[in-house]
Design a protein around this motif. Sequence first.
Motif: not given
Length: 80
Positions: A10, A27, A43, A74, A78
């Motif tokens: 990430s 993503n 997103d 996030v 996520f």
Amino acid sequence: MRDKSKGSTSSIKRNIHGDLEYTEDGNQATLRKDIFDKWSYSDSFGNRVEFSSRTWDRILNRLGSEKEILWYFVDQFFYD
């Protein structure tokens, strides 16, 4: 910033427009300010949140920085 954990990669960075971008394994999430000074989060899962200036100021005061605001969303979208 780059982070590798549990086999995933990430990163969070500012793009040339000044938007904050988070990516993880294909993503992505973006926190951006438009030409009218309105902030929004979006997103790759299809989530989109726009903030009034008053709400933005309250969130910024609570979380402390744009980066922390992006991390907050996030985390919500996520890793739910």
